[in-house]
Write a protein that holds these residues in place. Sequence first.
Motif, PDB file in Angstrom:
ATOM      1  N   MET A 134       7.948  -1.955  74.120  1.00 31.93           N
ATOM      2  CA  MET A 134       6.950  -1.349  73.245  1.00 31.93           C
ATOM      3  C   MET A 134       5.541  -1.644  73.754  1.00 31.93           C
ATOM      4  O   MET A 134       5.268  -2.719  74.283  1.00 31.93           O
ATOM      5  N   ILE A 135       4.657  -0.697  73.574  1.00 35.43           N
ATOM      6  CA  ILE A 135       3.242  -0.873  73.903  1.00 35.43           C
ATOM      7  C   ILE A 135       2.557  -1.443  72.679  1.00 35.43           C
ATOM      8  O   ILE A 135       2.526  -0.822  71.618  1.00 35.43           O
ATOM      9  N   GLU A 136       2.014  -2.662  72.806  1.00 34.55           N
ATOM     10  CA  GLU A 136       1.408  -3.374  71.682  1.00 34.55           C
ATOM     11  C   GLU A 136      -0.069  -2.991  71.555  1.00 34.55           C
ATOM     12  O   GLU A 136      -0.835  -3.087  72.517  1.00 34.55           O
ATOM     13  N   VAL A 137      -0.473  -2.588  70.345  1.00 34.04           N
ATOM     14  CA  VAL A 137      -1.800  -2.014  70.126  1.00 34.04           C
ATOM     15  C   VAL A 137      -2.553  -2.790  69.050  1.00 34.04           C
ATOM     16  O   VAL A 137      -1.996  -3.136  68.003  1.00 34.04           O
ATOM     17  N   LEU A 138      -3.839  -3.046  69.300  1.00 37.26           N
ATOM     18  CA  LEU A 138      -4.761  -3.582  68.295  1.00 37.26           C
ATOM     19  C   LEU A 138      -5.681  -2.455  67.849  1.00 37.26           C
ATOM     20  O   LEU A 138      -6.319  -1.801  68.681  1.00 37.26           O
ATOM     21  N   VAL A 139      -5.748  -2.204  66.540  1.00 34.82           N
ATOM     22  CA  VAL A 139      -6.594  -1.148  65.978  1.00 34.82           C
ATOM     23  C   VAL A 139      -7.847  -1.799  65.402  1.00 34.82           C
ATOM     24  O   VAL A 139      -7.752  -2.665  64.521  1.00 34.82           O
ATOM     25  N   VAL A 140      -9.015  -1.378  65.879  1.00 31.60           N
ATOM     26  CA  VAL A 140     -10.286  -1.957  65.432  1.00 31.60           C
ATOM     27  C   VAL A 140     -11.147  -0.862  64.819  1.00 31.60           C
ATOM     28  O   VAL A 140     -11.516   0.103  65.500  1.00 31.60           O
ATOM     29  N   ASP A 141     -11.457  -1.000  63.527  1.00 29.58           N
ATOM     30  CA  ASP A 141     -12.351  -0.063  62.846  1.00 29.58           C
ATOM     31  C   ASP A 141     -12.996  -0.786  61.680  1.00 29.58           C
ATOM     32  O   ASP A 141     -12.327  -1.556  60.988  1.00 29.58           O
ATOM     33  N   ASP A 142     -14.290  -0.530  61.445  1.00 28.41           N
ATOM     34  CA  ASP A 142     -14.984  -1.240  60.381  1.00 28.41           C
ATOM     35  C   ASP A 142     -14.495  -0.835  59.000  1.00 28.41           C
ATOM     36  O   ASP A 142     -14.583  -1.609  58.048  1.00 28.41           O
ATOM     37  N   ASP A 143     -13.974   0.380  58.864  1.00 32.73           N
ATOM     38  CA  ASP A 143     -13.470   0.886  57.586  1.00 32.73           C
ATOM     39  C   ASP A 143     -11.989   0.540  57.471  1.00 32.73           C
ATOM     40  O   ASP A 143     -11.168   1.019  58.253  1.00 32.73           O
ATOM     41  N   ILE A 144     -11.641  -0.278  56.483  1.00 36.97           N
ATOM     42  CA  ILE A 144     -10.255  -0.732  56.337  1.00 36.97           C
ATOM     43  C   ILE A 144      -9.313   0.444  56.136  1.00 36.97           C
ATOM     44  O   ILE A 144      -8.218   0.493  56.717  1.00 36.97           O
ATOM     45  N   VAL A 176       3.978   7.282  66.853  1.00 40.58           N
ATOM     46  CA  VAL A 176       4.183   7.688  68.245  1.00 40.58           C
ATOM     47  C   VAL A 176       5.263   6.802  68.864  1.00 40.58           C
ATOM     48  O   VAL A 176       5.105   5.574  68.912  1.00 40.58           O
ATOM     49  N   PRO A 177       6.356   7.376  69.329  1.00 38.02           N
ATOM     50  CA  PRO A 177       7.435   6.570  69.904  1.00 38.02           C
ATOM     51  C   PRO A 177       6.932   5.691  71.055  1.00 38.02           C
ATOM     52  O   PRO A 177       6.139   6.130  71.891  1.00 38.02           O
ATOM     53  N   GLY A 178       7.407   4.445  71.065  1.00 40.21           N
ATOM     54  CA  GLY A 178       7.057   3.526  72.138  1.00 40.21           C
ATOM     55  C   GLY A 178       5.831   2.679  71.856  1.00 40.21           C
ATOM     56  O   GLY A 178       5.478   1.817  72.672  1.00 40.21           O
ATOM     57  N   PHE A 179       5.168   2.887  70.698  1.00 46.20           N
ATOM     58  CA  PHE A 179       3.959   2.132  70.361  1.00 46.20           C
ATOM     59  C   PHE A 179       4.187   1.291  69.112  1.00 46.20           C
ATOM     60  O   PHE A 179       4.873   1.709  68.179  1.00 46.20           O
ATOM     61  N   HIS A 180       3.599   0.096  69.103  1.00 51.55           N
ATOM     62  CA  HIS A 180       3.715  -0.815  67.967  1.00 51.55           C
ATOM     63  C   HIS A 180       2.338  -1.391  67.656  1.00 51.55           C
ATOM     64  O   HIS A 180       1.613  -1.808  68.565  1.00 51.55           O
ATOM     65  N   VAL A 181       1.965  -1.419  66.383  1.00 57.08           N
ATOM     66  CA  VAL A 181       0.684  -1.982  65.967  1.00 57.08           C
ATOM     67  C   VAL A 181       0.839  -3.494  65.831  1.00 57.08           C
ATOM     68  O   VAL A 181       1.537  -3.983  64.941  1.00 57.08           O
ATOM     69  N   ALA A 182       0.167  -4.216  66.719  1.00 55.62           N
ATOM     70  CA  ALA A 182       0.249  -5.671  66.700  1.00 55.62           C
ATOM     71  C   ALA A 182      -0.733  -6.281  65.719  1.00 55.62           C
ATOM     72  O   ALA A 182      -0.549  -7.414  65.266  1.00 55.62           O
ATOM     73  N   GLY A 183      -1.812  -5.540  65.400  1.00 61.92           N
ATOM     74  CA  GLY A 183      -2.802  -6.084  64.480  1.00 61.92           C
ATOM     75  C   GLY A 183      -3.920  -5.103  64.208  1.00 61.92           C
ATOM     76  O   GLY A 183      -4.042  -4.076  64.879  1.00 61.92           O
ATOM     77  N   GLU A 184      -4.732  -5.436  63.202  1.00 61.40           N
ATOM     78  CA  GLU A 184      -5.920  -4.672  62.857  1.00 61.40           C
ATOM     79  C   GLU A 184      -7.103  -5.622  62.776  1.00 61.40           C
ATOM     80  O   GLU A 184      -6.952  -6.789  62.433  1.00 61.40           O
ATOM     81  N   ALA A 185      -8.288  -5.100  63.069  1.00 57.17           N
ATOM     82  CA  ALA A 185      -9.523  -5.873  62.940  1.00 57.17           C
ATOM     83  C   ALA A 185     -10.618  -4.945  62.441  1.00 57.17           C
ATOM     84  O   ALA A 185     -10.607  -3.749  62.720  1.00 57.17           O
ATOM     85  N   HIS A 186     -11.594  -5.540  61.700  1.00 58.09           N
ATOM     86  CA  HIS A 186     -12.627  -4.730  61.063  1.00 58.09           C
ATOM     87  C   HIS A 186     -14.039  -5.175  61.416  1.00 58.09           C
ATOM     88  O   HIS A 186     -15.011  -4.709  60.814  1.00 58.09           O
ATOM     89  N   SER A 187     -14.158  -6.050  62.393  1.00 57.27           N
ATOM     90  CA  SER A 187     -15.459  -6.503  62.884  1.00 57.27           C
ATOM     91  C   SER A 187     -15.311  -6.910  64.345  1.00 57.27           C
ATOM     92  O   SER A 187     -14.194  -7.082  64.844  1.00 57.27           O
TER      93      SER A 187
END
Length: 226
Positions: A1-11, A24-35
């Motif tokens: 799996m492709i590990e992804v960090l999503v960063v956006d100021d709006d939760i 999307v097949p093959g992708f995994h959300v490893a975390g989120e950040a807002h700053s």
Amino acid sequence: MIEVLVVDDDIRVARVNAAYVAKVPGFHVAGEAHSAAEALRQVEALPWLDLVLLDHYLPDDTGLAVVREMRRRGHQTDLIMVTAARDVSTVQAAMRQGALQYLVKPFAFAGLRAKLEAYAQLRRTLDGGGEAEQAQVDRIFRALSAPSEPELPKGHSPTTAELVRQALMNAGGPLSAQETAERTGVSRQTAQRYLKLLERTGRARLTLKYGDAGRPEHRYVWATRG
């Protein structure tokens, strides 16, 4: 799996983008950040990250500042900018700092999916390692050229489309055309037209509310909720 960090100021936007990534097949959300600070902490805490989806407008710093600090600390995690920043100087700076793709807000799922699929293709192309002949070099660079999100149908306004999208995305449940019109300031007929467009493109689901008599009311819910 492709590990992804999503960063956006709006939760809320971060959650929607994370839901898009998870579809999307093959992708995994490893975390989120807002700053910016939180993004850097997550990068440090998740050394197995493959990709960062990075907003530019963050409350404590810019996305490009985050990239500079990541590189200074030795993190070579791949990067796709996902931002409303569309000035050429920011786009150019992102390119120079190693952004593989640049996706301008607002966008639909299809736009992000195309970027992610192109990134996955790039990784597959690079997996072999070794030396590359010109033909393979050309394939590598072609893999970065994801098709753009399709244009809105003729007669549709991007501004109105974004108003309706945000109203539906931020709603606590299904909305009727009348409720959407009241939240956005457009006419009921206009709201209905854009809600139907969201449904056709898979970003909204149609539900029916039955009353005591007459035809059921059409109500729409953002497709990534839940």
